[in-house]
Scaffold this motif. Structure first.
Motif, PDB file in Angstrom:
ATOM      1  N   UNK A  82       0.459 -12.218 -11.565  1.00 45.45           N
ATOM      2  CA  UNK A  82      -0.372 -11.176 -10.965  1.00 45.45           C
ATOM      3  C   UNK A  82       0.369  -9.859 -10.836  1.00 45.45           C
ATOM      4  N   UNK A  83       1.603  -9.896 -10.337  1.00 43.89           N
ATOM      5  CA  UNK A  83       2.309  -8.632 -10.080  1.00 43.89           C
ATOM      6  C   UNK A  83       2.968  -8.054 -11.332  1.00 43.89           C
ATOM      7  N   UNK A  84       3.069  -8.854 -12.393  1.00 41.46           N
ATOM      8  CA  UNK A  84       3.672  -8.343 -13.630  1.00 41.46           C
ATOM      9  C   UNK A  84       2.664  -7.665 -14.543  1.00 41.46           C
ATOM     10  N   UNK A  85       1.391  -7.916 -14.326  1.00 37.55           N
ATOM     11  CA  UNK A  85       0.367  -7.315 -15.166  1.00 37.55           C
ATOM     12  C   UNK A  85       0.284  -5.810 -14.911  1.00 37.55           C
ATOM     13  N   UNK A  86       0.165  -5.003 -15.975  1.00 32.17           N
ATOM     14  CA  UNK A  86       0.006  -3.557 -15.790  1.00 32.17           C
ATOM     15  C   UNK A  86      -1.234  -3.268 -14.949  1.00 32.17           C
ATOM     16  N   UNK A  87      -1.094  -2.401 -13.982  1.00 27.19           N
ATOM     17  CA  UNK A  87      -2.212  -2.084 -13.100  1.00 27.19           C
ATOM     18  C   UNK A  87      -1.963  -0.758 -12.399  1.00 27.19           C
ATOM     19  N   UNK A  88      -3.039  -0.085 -12.025  1.00 23.55           N
ATOM     20  CA  UNK A  88      -2.919   1.147 -11.251  1.00 23.55           C
ATOM     21  C   UNK A  88      -2.613   0.832  -9.787  1.00 23.55           C
ATOM     22  N   UNK A  89      -2.895  -0.411  -9.373  1.00 23.56           N
ATOM     23  CA  UNK A  89      -2.625  -0.809  -7.995  1.00 23.56           C
ATOM     24  C   UNK A  89      -1.173  -1.218  -7.852  1.00 23.56           C
ATOM     25  N   UNK A  90      -0.640  -1.081  -6.650  1.00 29.65           N
ATOM     26  CA  UNK A  90       0.753  -1.428  -6.406  1.00 29.65           C
ATOM     27  C   UNK A  90       0.945  -2.940  -6.515  1.00 29.65           C
ATOM     28  N   UNK A  91       2.200  -3.346  -6.721  1.00 29.21           N
ATOM     29  CA  UNK A  91       2.512  -4.774  -6.771  1.00 29.21           C
ATOM     30  C   UNK A  91       2.126  -5.461  -5.464  1.00 29.21           C
ATOM     31  N   UNK A  92       2.391  -4.763  -4.351  1.00 23.12           N
ATOM     32  CA  UNK A  92       2.102  -5.357  -3.044  1.00 23.12           C
ATOM     33  C   UNK A  92       0.604  -5.570  -2.864  1.00 23.12           C
ATOM     34  N   UNK A  93      -0.202  -4.608  -3.309  1.00 31.63           N
ATOM     35  CA  UNK A  93      -1.647  -4.744  -3.221  1.00 31.63           C
ATOM     36  C   UNK A  93      -2.122  -5.940  -4.039  1.00 31.63           C
ATOM     37  N   UNK A  95      -0.338  -8.574  -4.954  1.00 38.55           N
ATOM     38  CA  UNK A  95       0.157  -9.796  -4.308  1.00 38.55           C
ATOM     39  C   UNK A  95      -0.741 -10.173  -3.137  1.00 38.55           C
ATOM     40  N   UNK A  96      -1.057  -9.201  -2.297  1.00 33.12           N
ATOM     41  CA  UNK A  96      -1.836  -9.460  -1.087  1.00 33.12           C
ATOM     42  C   UNK A  96      -3.255  -9.907  -1.421  1.00 33.12           C
ATOM     43  N   UNK A  97      -3.899  -9.214  -2.351  1.00 33.47           N
ATOM     44  CA  UNK A  97      -5.269  -9.571  -2.705  1.00 33.47           C
ATOM     45  C   UNK A  97      -5.327 -10.936  -3.385  1.00 33.47           C
ATOM     46  N   UNK A  98      -4.311 -11.248  -4.198  1.00 33.59           N
ATOM     47  CA  UNK A  98      -4.262 -12.554  -4.857  1.00 33.59           C
ATOM     48  C   UNK A  98      -4.039 -13.665  -3.832  1.00 33.59           C
ATOM     49  N   UNK A  99      -3.250 -13.387  -2.801  1.00 36.17           N
ATOM     50  CA  UNK A  99      -3.032 -14.360  -1.740  1.00 36.17           C
ATOM     51  C   UNK A  99      -4.319 -14.628  -0.976  1.00 36.17           C
ATOM     52  N   UNK A 100      -5.055 -13.565  -0.667  1.00 37.75           N
ATOM     53  CA  UNK A 100      -6.346 -13.724   0.017  1.00 37.75           C
ATOM     54  C   UNK A 100      -7.300 -14.562  -0.824  1.00 37.75           C
ATOM     55  N   UNK A 101      -7.395 -14.244  -2.102  1.00 32.38           N
ATOM     56  CA  UNK A 101      -8.281 -14.975  -2.997  1.00 32.38           C
ATOM     57  C   UNK A 101      -7.886 -16.446  -3.095  1.00 32.38           C
ATOM     58  N   UNK A 102      -6.592 -16.697  -3.235  1.00 36.25           N
ATOM     59  CA  UNK A 102      -6.083 -18.069  -3.313  1.00 36.25           C
ATOM     60  C   UNK A 102      -6.405 -18.831  -2.036  1.00 36.25           C
ATOM     61  N   UNK A 188      -7.318  -6.215   4.003  1.00 33.38           N
ATOM     62  CA  UNK A 188      -6.018  -6.535   3.399  1.00 33.38           C
ATOM     63  C   UNK A 188      -5.392  -5.282   2.806  1.00 33.38           C
ATOM     64  N   UNK A 189      -6.209  -4.430   2.201  1.00 33.90           N
ATOM     65  CA  UNK A 189      -5.678  -3.191   1.631  1.00 33.90           C
ATOM     66  C   UNK A 189      -5.142  -2.284   2.728  1.00 33.90           C
ATOM     67  N   UNK A 190      -5.807  -2.260   3.885  1.00 36.07           N
ATOM     68  CA  UNK A 190      -5.295  -1.495   5.038  1.00 36.07           C
ATOM     69  C   UNK A 190      -3.927  -2.029   5.458  1.00 36.07           C
ATOM     70  N   UNK A 191      -3.795  -3.342   5.505  1.00 35.66           N
ATOM     71  CA  UNK A 191      -2.521  -3.965   5.877  1.00 35.66           C
ATOM     72  C   UNK A 191      -1.429  -3.541   4.907  1.00 35.66           C
ATOM     73  N   UNK A 192      -1.752  -3.549   3.623  1.00 38.72           N
ATOM     74  CA  UNK A 192      -0.793  -3.171   2.576  1.00 38.72           C
ATOM     75  C   UNK A 192      -0.342  -1.724   2.759  1.00 38.72           C
ATOM     76  N   UNK A 193      -1.301  -0.815   2.900  1.00 38.54           N
ATOM     77  CA  UNK A 193      -0.970   0.609   3.003  1.00 38.54           C
ATOM     78  C   UNK A 193      -0.168   0.911   4.269  1.00 38.54           C
ATOM     79  N   UNK A 194      -0.550   0.302   5.373  1.00 39.84           N
ATOM     80  CA  UNK A 194       0.172   0.525   6.627  1.00 39.84           C
ATOM     81  C   UNK A 194       1.584  -0.041   6.555  1.00 39.84           C
TER      82      UNK A 194
END
Length: 219
Positions: A82-93, A95-102, A188-194
């Motif tokens: 998940x975090x190695x794939x090219x994306x405009x979103x940060x690695x932390x975002x 990681x966090x969203x994938x954890x929520x989904x999982x 979750x995105x709020x948690x990431x940004x904060x």
């Protein structure tokens, strides 16, 4: 088209049965969490004698530790991808969203990993504790921040705790976001940004304090 031959009963080679037990137990946990795992039921499902599993696992606790370690390895592989794939979103975002989904899609496995006392009861230095450390290191990497004291580690722990809270509350139906007009993903995105902002501020403050200390020593 011919069907692949099934493995005859009681013909597992050394090591095959251990892996078969772990994979079968994971499937049980997927449906019913750690409570669903029974050595007796697994032996029956795999078509082996009742004593056979005990050649590989001393007791149910040992089996649970091995199964949970495998769950962490699979979770870690998913996070790395998940975090190695090219994306405009940060690695932390990511990681966090994938954890929520999982946590919401595979809640039985999530509870096995994060809502039981399996890790706490496992022997220190074993494969389970190694697997959990590797997962935490992935979260540290996802922060994409320099190592300054233990600031990254403290930030990672706060994020981990917050994500766990969101998953568990949402799974219990206690976090819908309706009152705050926010989705779980937005929360979750709020948690990431904060978390990113707080870590950045802490790192800058640590740098200034170090510079002041150096200046004082120089005088």
């Amino acid at each position: 088209m011919s069907q692949p031959a099934r493995k005859p009963l009681n013909t597992y080679h050394h090591g095959d049965l251990r892996d078969a037990l772990v994979q079968a137990a994971l499937a049980e946990a997927e449906q019913g969490g750690p409570e669903a795992i029974s050595i007796k039921a697994l032996a029956k499902k795999l078509g082996v004698s009742q004593p056979a599993p005990y050649r590989h696992f001393a007791d149910r606790e040992a089996l649970l530790a091995a199964v949970t370690a495998e769950a962490f390895r699979q979770f870690g592989a998913l996070m790395r991808e998940t975090i190695r794939k090219p994306s405009k979103r940060s690695k932390l975002s990511r990681f966090a969203q994938a954890t929520l989904s999982f946590g919401l899609r595979r809640n039985g496995i999530y509870r096995l990993m994060f809502a039981s006392r399996i890790v706490a009861c496992a022997p220190k230095g074993g494969e389970l504790h190694s697997a959990t450390r590797e997962t935490f290191e992935l979260l540290l990497d996802a922060l994409e921040a320099p190592s300054v004291g233990l600031l990254r580690e403290r930030s990672a722990l706060k994020i981990w705790a917050a994500l766990h809270g969101v998953v568990m509350l949402a799974e219990q139906g206690l976090l819908t976001g309706e009152m705050a007009h926010v989705s779980r993903e937005e929360l979750v995105e709020d948690i990431v940004e904060e978390a990113k902002l707080a870590l950045s501020v802490a790192i800058k403050a640590a740098g200034k304090n170090k510079a002041r200390a150096g200046a004082t020593t120089g005088n």
